[in-house]
Design an enzyme around this catalytic site. Structure first.
Site, PDB file in Angstrom:
ATOM      1  N   ASP A 117       2.847  -1.893  -7.685  1.00  0.00           N
ATOM      2  CA  ASP A 117       1.665  -2.835  -7.019  1.00  0.00           C
ATOM      3  C   ASP A 117       0.771  -3.392  -8.266  1.00  0.00           C
ATOM      4  O   ASP A 117       0.920  -2.684  -9.311  1.00  0.00           O
ATOM      5  CB  ASP A 117       0.786  -1.932  -6.140  1.00  0.00           C
ATOM      6  CG  ASP A 117       1.491  -1.680  -5.053  1.00  0.00           C
ATOM      7  OD1 ASP A 117       2.206  -2.495  -4.403  1.00  0.00           O
ATOM      8  OD2 ASP A 117       0.980  -0.711  -4.255  1.00  0.00           O
ATOM      9  N   ASP A 133       3.791  -7.070  -0.171  1.00  0.00           N
ATOM     10  CA  ASP A 133       2.774  -6.779   0.773  1.00  0.00           C
ATOM     11  C   ASP A 133       1.961  -8.097   0.988  1.00  0.00           C
ATOM     12  O   ASP A 133       1.781  -8.005   2.452  1.00  0.00           O
ATOM     13  CB  ASP A 133       1.675  -6.125   0.005  1.00  0.00           C
ATOM     14  CG  ASP A 133       2.247  -4.598  -0.575  1.00  0.00           C
ATOM     15  OD1 ASP A 133       3.240  -4.129   0.054  1.00  0.00           O
ATOM     16  OD2 ASP A 133       1.657  -3.823  -1.538  1.00  0.00           O
TER      17      ASP A 133
END
Length: 161
Positions: A117, A133
């Site tokens: 991330d 995402d």
């Protein structure tokens, strides 16, 4: 021409998957966990974070289970895509975003034991996320809009029977 009508959606899916994969590989090869490597002023910081959980880091440490769930979800999306007879463009877009998003995070879980991330929103407290995402969230929004307003089996959520 009709058989090529979904090519743009396949291209969207490929672009999402390839860009997600490429950016994550760049981050893995260039930065250490916790490194801040860029920003969009007043919008977001780019910081490398390892996520061993799912959305909002729930189920942290269950990477193998989440990897299996991600692959199962990808298979379900692919089966739905190819079985659905008359695909509405909004449904096609939803599936073209959901599939590569889930696949991108599944690849990370299986290959590394965590998801890479890197996008941290500045203007409110929110978990760090990635391109996959973002595609998943956009795909869910498109799917909800499709099922609420365009699904032929319902009338704005009410059964026609």
């Amino acid at each position: 021409m009709k058989k090529y009508k979904y090519v743009p959606f396949y291209l969207i899916a490929a672009a999402v998957f390839i860009s997600d994969l490429a950016v994550k590989r760049y981050i893995l090869s260039s930065f250490e966990t916790g490194d801040v490597f860029g920003e969009i002023p007043f919008v977001a910081d780019f910081i490398y974070v390892r996520n061993t959980g799912a959305a909002f880091s729930i189920l942290s440490g269950n990477t193998a289970v989440l990897g299996i769930v991600s692959i199962a979800f990808c298979i379900a999306v692919a089966i739905y895509w190819f079985r659905k007879k008359d695909k509405h463009p909004l449904l096609a877009l939803a599936l073209a975003l959901l599939f590569p998003g889930a696949l991108g995070n599944a690849v990370d879980r299986i290959a590394y034991g965590f998801v890479v991330d890197f996008i941290s929103v500045k203007w409110f407290e929110f978990p760090v996320f990635n391109i996959a995402d973002t595609a998943i969230v956009a795909g869910v929004v498109a799917a909800v809009l499709y099922f609420l307003f365009f699904d032929k089996g319902t009338d704005n959520g009410r059964n026609n029977s």
